[in-house]
Scaffold this motif. Structure first.
Motif, PDB file in Angstrom:
ATOM      1  N   ALA A  12       0.843  -1.197   0.000  1.00  0.00           N
ATOM      2  CA  ALA A  12       0.000   0.000   0.000  1.00  0.00           C
ATOM      3  C   ALA A  12       0.881   1.251   0.000  1.00  0.00           C
ATOM      4  N   VAL A  13       0.420   2.279  -0.721  1.00  0.00           N
ATOM      5  CA  VAL A  13       1.182   3.510  -0.893  1.00  0.00           C
ATOM      6  C   VAL A  13       0.222   4.697  -0.790  1.00  0.00           C
ATOM      7  N   ASP A  14       0.643   5.759  -0.113  1.00  0.00           N
ATOM      8  CA  ASP A  14      -0.199   6.957  -0.079  1.00  0.00           C
ATOM      9  C   ASP A  14      -0.152   7.657  -1.442  1.00  0.00           C
ATOM     10  N   ARG A  15      -0.988   8.673  -1.621  1.00  0.00           N
ATOM     11  CA  ARG A  15      -1.139   9.336  -2.920  1.00  0.00           C
ATOM     12  C   ARG A  15      -0.721  10.804  -2.925  1.00  0.00           C
ATOM     13  N   GLY A 105       6.583   8.758   7.539  1.00  0.00           N
ATOM     14  CA  GLY A 105       5.457   8.098   8.194  1.00  0.00           C
ATOM     15  C   GLY A 105       5.654   6.607   8.386  1.00  0.00           C
ATOM     16  N   SER A 106       6.821   6.083   8.003  1.00  0.00           N
ATOM     17  CA  SER A 106       7.032   4.631   8.108  1.00  0.00           C
ATOM     18  C   SER A 106       6.974   4.137   9.549  1.00  0.00           C
ATOM     19  N   LYS A 121      -4.624   0.063   6.113  1.00  0.00           N
ATOM     20  CA  LYS A 121      -4.925   0.802   7.337  1.00  0.00           C
ATOM     21  C   LYS A 121      -3.662   1.484   7.875  1.00  0.00           C
ATOM     22  N   ALA A 122      -2.531   0.828   7.751  1.00  0.00           N
ATOM     23  CA  ALA A 122      -1.273   1.409   8.222  1.00  0.00           C
ATOM     24  C   ALA A 122      -0.952   2.703   7.470  1.00  0.00           C
ATOM     25  N   VAL A 123      -1.183   2.707   6.155  1.00  0.00           N
ATOM     26  CA  VAL A 123      -0.954   3.928   5.371  1.00  0.00           C
ATOM     27  C   VAL A 123      -1.965   5.005   5.762  1.00  0.00           C
ATOM     28  N   CYS A 130       1.348  11.913   9.954  1.00  0.00           N
ATOM     29  CA  CYS A 130       2.531  12.482   9.303  1.00  0.00           C
ATOM     30  C   CYS A 130       2.105  13.533   8.279  1.00  0.00           C
ATOM     31  N   PRO A 131       2.599  14.761   8.369  1.00  0.00           N
ATOM     32  CA  PRO A 131       2.182  15.804   7.436  1.00  0.00           C
ATOM     33  C   PRO A 131       2.677  15.595   6.002  1.00  0.00           C
ATOM     34  N   SER A 132       3.572  14.638   5.789  1.00  0.00           N
ATOM     35  CA  SER A 132       4.136  14.394   4.462  1.00  0.00           C
ATOM     36  C   SER A 132       3.431  13.277   3.707  1.00  0.00           C
ATOM     37  N   CYS A 133       2.336  12.756   4.232  1.00  0.00           N
ATOM     38  CA  CYS A 133       1.616  11.645   3.606  1.00  0.00           C
ATOM     39  C   CYS A 133       0.132  11.990   3.551  1.00  0.00           C
ATOM     40  N   GLY A 134      -0.566  11.398   2.587  1.00  0.00           N
ATOM     41  CA  GLY A 134      -2.002  11.632   2.546  1.00  0.00           C
ATOM     42  C   GLY A 134      -2.624  11.406   1.188  1.00  0.00           C
TER      43      GLY A 134
END
Length: 149
Positions: A12-15, A105-106, A121-123, A130-134
């Motif tokens: 899974a990867v954020d966008r 965010g790892s 769910k972890a992502v 984490c402000p750098s993911c989303g």
């Protein structure tokens, strides 16, 4: 930046992409024609270049120059049910742990999976903290074939 999570059956990867203080939707993973899943954390354009390099036959002689400096991008490859990483060199590094996460965010994603969350769910959790993911989650499920003796 990026968070990538692997729980043993889902990558899974954020966008979210960033440029300075600006956030924007970005695709940071893709499925290749032969079925490999490629994701990247680091500079978006270098990640795309690495994915293109992978799909073009992954010749070590054509390893992207951008990977040789201090600001390199991590490639995470799901191939045949096994996850590998590549960093500054075109060397496949197998991931042996039952779950793992990379990028911004790892630590949040690893903690979530340690408490039973799946990769998706972890992502999502890492993206909340984490402000750098989303901006949502792209995820790929695999069916791992068990050895039957």
């Amino acid at each position: 930046m990026t968070v990538i999570a692997w729980d043993g059956k889902t990558l899974a990867v954020d966008r979210m992409g960033t440029n300075g203080d600006k956030k924007f939707p970005a695709k940071k993973c893709r499925k290749t024609q032969n079925g490999d899943i490629i994701a990247w954390s680091g500079t978006l354009e270098v990640g795309i270049t690495l994915a293109d390099w992978w799909e073009a036959g992954r010749d070590p002689k054509t390893w992207p120059e951008a990977q040789k400096g201090e600001d390199w991008t991590r490639l995470v490859i799901l191939m045949g049910g096994q996850v590998y990483t590549m960093e500054q060199l075109p060397v496949l590094q197998p991931v042996e742990s039952p779950f793992h996460a990379w990028g911004s965010g790892s630590e949040f994603a690893m903690g979530a999976m340690a408490m039973g969350a799946d990769a998706r769910k972890a992502v999502e959790i890492a993206s909340q903290l984490c402000p750098s993911c989303g901006f949502g989650v792209d995820a790929y499920d695999v069916e791992i074939q068990e050895d039957v003796a």
